[in-house]
Design an enzyme around this catalytic site. Structure first.
Site, PDB file in Angstrom:
ATOM      1  N   TYR A 126       0.865  -1.191   0.000  1.00  0.00           N
ATOM      2  CA  TYR A 126       0.000   0.000   0.000  1.00  0.00           C
ATOM      3  C   TYR A 126       0.889   1.225   0.000  1.00  0.00           C
ATOM      4  O   TYR A 126       1.855   1.304   0.767  1.00  0.00           O
ATOM      5  CB  TYR A 126      -0.877  -0.015   1.254  1.00  0.00           C
ATOM      6  CG  TYR A 126      -1.765   1.205   1.417  1.00  0.00           C
ATOM      7  CD1 TYR A 126      -2.814   1.450   0.534  1.00  0.00           C
ATOM      8  CD2 TYR A 126      -1.567   2.100   2.474  1.00  0.00           C
ATOM      9  CE1 TYR A 126      -3.646   2.559   0.697  1.00  0.00           C
ATOM     10  CE2 TYR A 126      -2.392   3.207   2.643  1.00  0.00           C
ATOM     11  CZ  TYR A 126      -3.422   3.430   1.759  1.00  0.00           C
ATOM     12  OH  TYR A 126      -4.239   4.530   1.918  1.00  0.00           O
TER      13      TYR A 126
ATOM     14  N   LYS B 103       4.766   9.181   8.695  1.00  0.00           N
ATOM     15  CA  LYS B 103       4.562   8.630  10.037  1.00  0.00           C
ATOM     16  C   LYS B 103       5.562   9.150  11.081  1.00  0.00           C
ATOM     17  O   LYS B 103       5.393  10.255  11.560  1.00  0.00           O
ATOM     18  CB  LYS B 103       4.532   7.097   9.963  1.00  0.00           C
ATOM     19  CG  LYS B 103       3.345   6.613   9.071  1.00  0.00           C
ATOM     20  CD  LYS B 103       3.086   5.147   9.180  1.00  0.00           C
ATOM     21  CE  LYS B 103       2.064   4.664   8.149  1.00  0.00           C
ATOM     22  NZ  LYS B 103       0.706   4.626   8.604  1.00  0.00           N
TER      23      LYS B 103
ATOM     24  N   ASP C 272       9.526   2.890  -0.688  1.00  0.00           N
ATOM     25  CA  ASP C 272       8.536   3.566   0.163  1.00  0.00           C
ATOM     26  C   ASP C 272       8.820   3.196   1.624  1.00  0.00           C
ATOM     27  O   ASP C 272       8.589   2.061   2.050  1.00  0.00           O
ATOM     28  CB  ASP C 272       7.130   3.131  -0.263  1.00  0.00           C
ATOM     29  CG  ASP C 272       6.038   3.798   0.561  1.00  0.00           C
ATOM     30  OD1 ASP C 272       6.368   4.516   1.527  1.00  0.00           O
ATOM     31  OD2 ASP C 272       4.846   3.607   0.241  1.00  0.00           O
TER      32      ASP C 272
HETATM   33  C1  LIG Z   1       4.029   2.263   3.110  1.00  0.00           C
HETATM   34  C2  LIG Z   1       3.019   3.362   3.094  1.00  0.00           C
HETATM   35  N1  LIG Z   1       3.066   4.274   2.113  1.00  0.00           N
HETATM   36  C3  LIG Z   1       2.181   5.285   2.063  1.00  0.00           C
HETATM   37  C4  LIG Z   1       1.198   5.414   3.007  1.00  0.00           C
HETATM   38  C5  LIG Z   1       0.228   6.562   2.941  1.00  0.00           C
HETATM   39  O1  LIG Z   1       0.455   7.449   3.969  1.00  0.00           O
HETATM   40  P1  LIG Z   1      -0.703   8.449   4.448  1.00  0.00           P
HETATM   41  O2  LIG Z   1      -1.734   7.607   5.131  1.00  0.00           O
HETATM   42  O3  LIG Z   1       0.007   9.401   5.359  1.00  0.00           O
HETATM   43  O4  LIG Z   1      -1.230   9.115   3.230  1.00  0.00           O
HETATM   44  C6  LIG Z   1       1.120   4.490   4.045  1.00  0.00           C
HETATM   45  C7  LIG Z   1       0.066   4.597   5.080  1.00  0.00           C
HETATM   46  O5  LIG Z   1      -0.173   3.722   5.854  1.00  0.00           O
HETATM   47  C8  LIG Z   1       2.062   3.445   4.096  1.00  0.00           C
HETATM   48  O6  LIG Z   1       2.028   2.522   5.066  1.00  0.00           O
END
Ligand SMILES: Cc1ncc(COP(=O)(O)O)c(C=O)c1O
Length: 435
Positions: A143, A270, A238
């Site tokens: 995700y 985060k 990511d």
């Molecule tokens: C690996 C990863 N990338 C991107 C995101 C998206 O972040 P946000 O919820 O701050 O938009 C998340 C959210 O859980 C994530 O775990």
């Protein structure tokens, strides 16, 4: 104690907000029951509006590395608040936060944004702008936020709700996205053999955390980096979840430093926001130079680098010393071992998996190395386990597909509350699995 106030708030919320929540997994639909509305949090604990206390293993889905309302983070934020909340002009806090990220990771330059979604969306745009190519490769169950092009076979909330993609995303938005099985080297070779000269980037969670925690097999991220380099594509790692969480230097510090690969672009979120909306993407200087106002790839944000968020993130990263990760490891190991034992004793098929200090418990026999395996979980058993833990004062993620997050504020008393709750919860899972 009843959940009267949570129930009343949920009814009010449901009248004015779809599903009563502002992010789907919070609604408890995967586990049933009423979400707890939280009144306050401190250290390792949450208190709900009915006055019930929980040891928190969600940690706001990752950011709360040093626990809730850490005195130093709170003091820094109070200081920043007194100076105003947003200027739409550059500040020293942004520079300091960017310097801290550059110091801890291999990125040479970084751009601050407000959410992980923005970070991955912008990284992909940048990769496309830099390479002049269109195709993006991702992995099933990873995700990357709710970016249209990446909402093909994403994990987490979508998995939980069993939605195969999502309504509202036109086919054209994902037509240039290729989805491969996680940890599948042959699939990587195949897609590059077929259309290597059209691939702008491969994006992967540095260690998968949104289908439960599935670490990359040794050499997998290295293979991605090398294959991208051979074909003139960019490797986007990511680290929104793993960054400054899996280790002091994120997942990159665990396998990248060891295996000798460096991503072209990285995304963060985060932990680096310390509980405020802050995220970032960064990477090679020549790639970042394509970004507006230096280069032709547009990207912007009214609240980007917000001074309160930057201050909270900086304070959190400065607290994130080796001792913090050591404490998280100790507390996490105690919880993992006890969960493993309790589920084994109860005869519940399960697998405990980690990526550095990040871990999760799968309700299926392991090892779990990809999304198909993760989906074999007994979600009914997890729901029973979740509620038994909640009743005993432990707040787990309300979905079987999420990581459990421990903070350095999880002291021995907090860990003991979790350990005490586990045997009865494992027995409840056993009963549900039989039913
Ligand atoms: C690996 C990863 N990338 C991107 C995101 C998206 O972040 P946000 O919820 O701050 O938009 C998340 C959210 O859980 C994530 O775990």
């Amino acid at each position: 104690m009843t959940s009267e106030r949570s129930e009343a708030l949920f009814a009010r919320a449901s009248a004015v907000t779809p599903g009563g929540v502002n992010s789907p997994v919070r609604a408890f639909r995967a586990v049933g029951g009423t979400p707890r509305f939280i009144r306050s949090a401190s250290g390792p604990r949450l208190v709900d509006v009915d006055g019930r206390e929980y040891v928190d293993l969600v940690g706001s889905w990752g950011p709360m590395l040093v626990g809730h309302a850490h005195p130093e983070v709170s003091a820094a934020v109070r200081g920043a608040l007194a100076r105003g909340t947003s200027y739409g002009a550059p500040t020293e806090a942004e520079v300091q936060l960017a310097e801290e990220i550059v110091a801890r990771t291999p990125v040479e330059q970084v751009r601050l944004v407000s959410s992980g979604t923005e970070a991955t969306m912008s990284a992909i745009r940048l990769a496309r702008g830099f390479t002049g190519r269109d195709v993006v490769v991702k992995f099933a169950g990873c995700y990357h936020g709710h970016v249209d092009a990446l909402l093909a076979s994403a994990g987490s909330g979508l998995t939980t709700l069993a939605v195969p993609g999502t309504a509202g995303v036109p086919e054209t938005a994902t037509a240039l996205t290729r989805v491969l099985r996680y940890n599948d080297r042959d699939a990587v070779a195949e897609v590059f053999a077929e259309e290597g000269d059209r691939i702008a980037c491969v994006i992967t969670e540095a260690a998968a955390g949104n289908m439960g925690v599935i670490p990359p097999e040794p050499g997998f991220n290295q293979l991605l980096a090398q294959t991208c380099a051979q074909h003139g594509a960019l490797f986007v790692s990511d680290e929104v979840m793993t960054g400054f969480r899996a280790s002091r230097r994120g997942q990159w510090g665990l396998d990248g430093a060891l295996e000798g690969w460096v991503p072209d672009l990285m995304t963060f979120g985060k932990v680096m926001g310390g509980g405020f909306p802050a995220a970032a993407f960064g990477g090679r200087e020549d790639v970042m130079a394509m970004l507006s106002p230096v280069g032709p790839v547009y990207q912007a944000g009214t609240l980007s680098g917000n001074p309160i968020a930057a201050t909270a993130g900086l304070a959190t990263l400065r607290l994130a010393t080796d001792e913090v990760y050591a404490r998280i490891t100790t507390a996490g190991d105690a919880i993992k071992d006890a969960a493993d034992k309790a589920l084994s004793d109860a005869g519940v098929p399960h697998a405990v998996q980690s990526a550095g200090t990040m871990f999760s418990v799968f309700f299926t026999g392991g090892p779990v190395r990809d999304y198909d395996a993760a989906q074999r979980q007994d979600t009914a058993a997890y729901a029973a386990f979740f509620h038994a833990m909640l009743d005993r004062g432990v707040y787990l993620p309300p979905s079987a597909y999420e990581a459990w997050f421990v903070s350095s504020a999880h002291d021995d008393a907090a860990v003991q509350t979790v350990l005490d709750a586990l045997p009865a919860a494992a027995a409840a899972a056993r009963e549900a699995a039989r039913a």
